[in-house]
Design a protein around this motif. Sequence first.
Motif, short mmCIF file in Angstrom:
data_model
loop_
_atom_site.label_atom_id
_atom_site.label_comp_id
_atom_site.label_asym_id
_atom_site.label_seq_id
_atom_site.Cartn_x
_atom_site.Cartn_y
_atom_site.Cartn_z
N ILE A 26 0.83 -1.21 0.00
CA ILE A 26 0.00 0.00 0.00
C ILE A 26 0.87 1.25 0.00
CG2 ILE A 26 -1.73 1.29 1.29
CD1 ILE A 26 -2.71 -1.45 2.37
N GLY A 27 1.94 1.23 0.79
CA GLY A 27 2.84 2.38 0.81
C GLY A 27 3.49 2.63 -0.54
N LEU A 28 3.91 1.55 -1.23
CA LEU A 28 4.49 1.70 -2.56
C LEU A 28 3.48 2.27 -3.54
CD1 LEU A 28 6.57 -1.59 -2.92
CD2 LEU A 28 7.46 0.74 -2.82
N LEU A 29 2.24 1.79 -3.49
CA LEU A 29 1.22 2.28 -4.41
C LEU A 29 0.90 3.75 -4.15
CD1 LEU A 29 -1.21 -0.77 -4.61
CD2 LEU A 29 0.36 0.04 -6.36
N VAL A 30 0.87 4.13 -2.88
CA VAL A 30 0.63 5.55 -2.56
C VAL A 30 1.78 6.41 -3.07
CG1 VAL A 30 0.45 7.21 -0.67
CG2 VAL A 30 -0.87 5.08 -0.59
N ALA A 31 3.03 5.95 -2.85
CA ALA A 31 4.20 6.70 -3.32
C ALA A 31 4.21 6.81 -4.84
CB ALA A 31 5.48 6.04 -2.82
N ILE A 32 3.90 5.70 -5.52
CA ILE A 32 3.86 5.75 -6.99
C ILE A 32 2.75 6.67 -7.46
CG2 ILE A 32 3.42 4.38 -9.07
CD1 ILE A 32 4.69 1.99 -7.61
N GLY A 33 1.61 6.62 -6.78
CA GLY A 33 0.51 7.51 -7.15
C GLY A 33 0.87 8.98 -7.02
N ILE A 34 1.58 9.33 -5.95
CA ILE A 34 2.03 10.72 -5.78
C ILE A 34 3.01 11.10 -6.89
CG2 ILE A 34 3.34 12.26 -4.27
CD1 ILE A 34 2.17 10.69 -1.89
N ALA A 35 3.92 10.18 -7.22
CA ALA A 35 4.88 10.45 -8.30
C ALA A 35 4.18 10.62 -9.64
CB ALA A 35 5.91 9.32 -8.37
N VAL A 36 3.14 9.84 -9.88
CA VAL A 36 2.39 9.94 -11.13
C VAL A 36 1.69 11.29 -11.22
CG1 VAL A 36 0.37 9.05 -12.38
CG2 VAL A 36 2.09 7.47 -11.48
N ILE A 37 1.09 11.73 -10.11
CA ILE A 37 0.43 13.04 -10.10
C ILE A 37 1.44 14.15 -10.36
CG2 ILE A 37 -0.82 14.70 -8.66
CD1 ILE A 37 -2.13 12.30 -7.26
N ALA A 38 2.60 14.06 -9.70
CA ALA A 38 3.64 15.06 -9.92
C ALA A 38 4.11 15.04 -11.37
CB ALA A 38 4.82 14.81 -8.98
N GLY A 39 4.26 13.84 -11.94
CA GLY A 39 4.67 13.72 -13.33
C GLY A 39 3.64 14.31 -14.28
N ALA A 40 2.35 14.10 -13.99
CA ALA A 40 1.30 14.66 -14.84
C ALA A 40 1.32 16.18 -14.81
CB ALA A 40 -0.06 14.13 -14.40
N VAL A 41 1.57 16.73 -13.63
CA VAL A 41 1.64 18.20 -13.51
C VAL A 41 2.84 18.73 -14.30
CG1 VAL A 41 2.03 20.11 -11.91
CG2 VAL A 41 0.45 18.26 -11.29
N ALA A 42 3.99 18.06 -14.17
CA ALA A 42 5.21 18.52 -14.85
C ALA A 42 5.11 18.37 -16.37
CB ALA A 42 6.42 17.74 -14.33
N LEU A 43 4.41 17.33 -16.82
CA LEU A 43 4.33 17.05 -18.25
C LEU A 43 3.06 17.57 -18.89
CD1 LEU A 43 5.54 13.33 -18.14
CD2 LEU A 43 6.85 15.29 -18.97
N TRP A 44 2.24 18.29 -18.13
CA TRP A 44 0.96 18.74 -18.66
C TRP A 44 1.19 19.64 -19.88
CZ3 TRP A 44 -3.44 16.59 -17.36
CH2 TRP A 44 -4.63 17.16 -17.86
N PRO A 45 0.50 19.38 -20.99
CA PRO A 45 0.76 20.15 -22.21
C PRO A 45 0.35 21.61 -22.09
CG PRO A 45 -1.17 18.72 -22.47
CD PRO A 45 -0.53 18.35 -21.16
N SER A 46 1.08 22.46 -22.78
CA SER A 46 0.75 23.88 -22.79
C SER A 46 -0.44 24.11 -23.72
CB SER A 46 1.96 24.69 -23.27
OG SER A 46 2.29 24.34 -24.60
N GLN A 47 -0.91 25.34 -23.76
CA GLN A 47 -2.07 25.67 -24.57
C GLN A 47 -1.69 26.17 -25.95
OE1 GLN A 47 -5.17 24.98 -23.55
NE2 GLN A 47 -4.23 24.12 -21.71
N GLN A 48 -0.45 25.90 -26.37
CA GLN A 48 -0.03 26.39 -27.68
C GLN A 48 -0.82 25.69 -28.79
OE1 GLN A 48 4.05 25.45 -28.34
NE2 GLN A 48 3.72 23.26 -28.55
N SER A 49 -1.12 26.44 -29.84
CA SER A 49 -1.88 25.89 -30.96
C SER A 49 -0.93 25.25 -31.96
CB SER A 49 -2.69 26.99 -31.65
OG SER A 49 -1.83 28.01 -32.13
N VAL A 50 -1.38 24.16 -32.55
CA VAL A 50 -0.58 23.45 -33.55
C VAL A 50 -1.25 23.64 -34.91
CG1 VAL A 50 0.33 21.22 -34.27
CG2 VAL A 50 0.15 21.77 -31.84
N GLU A 51 -0.49 24.06 -35.89
CA GLU A 51 -1.06 24.28 -37.22
C GLU A 51 -1.52 22.96 -37.83
OE1 GLU A 51 1.58 26.31 -39.78
OE2 GLU A 51 1.71 28.12 -38.54
N VAL A 52 -2.61 23.05 -38.59
CA VAL A 52 -3.13 21.86 -39.26
C VAL A 52 -2.15 21.45 -40.36
CG1 VAL A 52 -5.05 20.92 -40.61
CG2 VAL A 52 -5.49 22.61 -38.81
N PRO A 53 -1.68 20.19 -40.36
CA PRO A 53 -0.75 19.75 -41.41
C PRO A 53 -1.34 19.93 -42.80
CG PRO A 53 -0.84 18.15 -39.63
CD PRO A 53 -1.93 19.14 -39.36
#
Length: 446
Positions: A26-53
């Motif tokens: 349970i402790g490992l799963l909680v720690a991994i869950g916290i790391a996943v949330i932190a990773g999602a925040v760090a990797l969250w995409p910006s709002q920049q627009s991408v041109e249509v190919p």
Amino acid sequence: MESHGHGHGHSNASAPLGPVAARIVIGLLVAIGIAVIAGAVALWPSQQSVEVPLPFQTSGGGSVETEAGTVVSQDIGACGSGSAGRVFTGNPTPPVGGGYECQRSIVTIDSGPNAGTRTLIEIVPGPGQPDIRTGESVRLVRQTDAAGTTQYSFNDFARGLPLAVIVGVFALVICIVARWRGFRALLGLIIAFGVLVGFMLPALLDGKPAIPVALVAGSIILYGVLYLAHGINLRTSSALLGTLTSMALAAVLSYVAIRMTHLTGLSEEQNTNVQAYIQQVSITGLLLAGFIIGSLGVLNDVTITQASAAFEIASADATATRRQIFSSAMRVGRDHIASTVYTLVLAYAGGALPLLLLFSVAGRSIQDVLTGDAVAVEIVRSSVGGIALALSVPLTTGIAALLARPGGVAGSPVGPGSRVEPRSPVEPGSTARAMPAPKKSGRHSR
């Protein structure tokens, strides 16, 4: 009673690590869950627009807009009508000159600014061309040319209703057979799709590193899908930890395999388009992300089966030790590995049948075919998935055997108040605490 006290102590001595193992998992799963949330925040995409190919742009440079249409008449005749692709209300104008023949379809426009009018679609018959029939529903591309005239062209068949019926039957059968758990599994599919569309694809388009993005997205999917479909308990937790570990292993194996074999993925047209028009996206990264996400389904299947087998064995035999639980569940796991490896390889082979068919008439040697980029990608994908699958079985079985206490506690809730020790019958008036009895001669000579 003396014999009862001795038997009680022996039963508990066979599995003394249960509460400690549960807290660790349970402790490992909680720690991994916290790391996943932190990773999602760090990797969250910006709002920049991408041109249509370019291949997906209209003549005006915008994104393609489609409208609904219905074929009301069709014939074969000369091409070149001035009404082709234009909006009209009566009959199309006759073709100019005696050109080659086309399949001419008059289509009513059912949506958009020109709803209620008609257009003419001319298609030259030939291999790969759509065979439109009267009464069929189609999708039309609507665009405006440089002169400001609205033009329509055939895009695809309308499949909304048939797809909705097929998906509805699928959902109904799942819910009837698996009942409430099947319904929760369907909710898990919606969560998985939402994570892929809402986080993973935008993050990759934003140029974020593929492996961390795929691992974070895969972890979010696993936490949501497993706990939603199978409940929050030690059985699911053991399967989740085994799946997360196997997914990380699959990521490492995928990276090493792609580097060793120098796979590019450019043998597939869509990857070539991505490289040409979306330069910030790494094709190798896309391959890696595809390998990781593609392994989740089969890993989830195997790990939850192994966890369930271990807990059911422990529940059925209160005297079984962890070694016995592990050995019995591994026998189930070996059968599962043997059948799932076929599933992996044949699924990829089925998807590559058109490619294999083309290679079979190209006169190339079998070695060239197998080592070419297109087929090698599928071989590596199957091999990496098979390795991660095989290793996930003993890993998950070992975790589940540590948590599955003899005495029928499979499904005991995870939490500080959960008790996983087996209970033995006690004499009237005696204390019912499940704790090891010290083996002292004085206790037996009372």
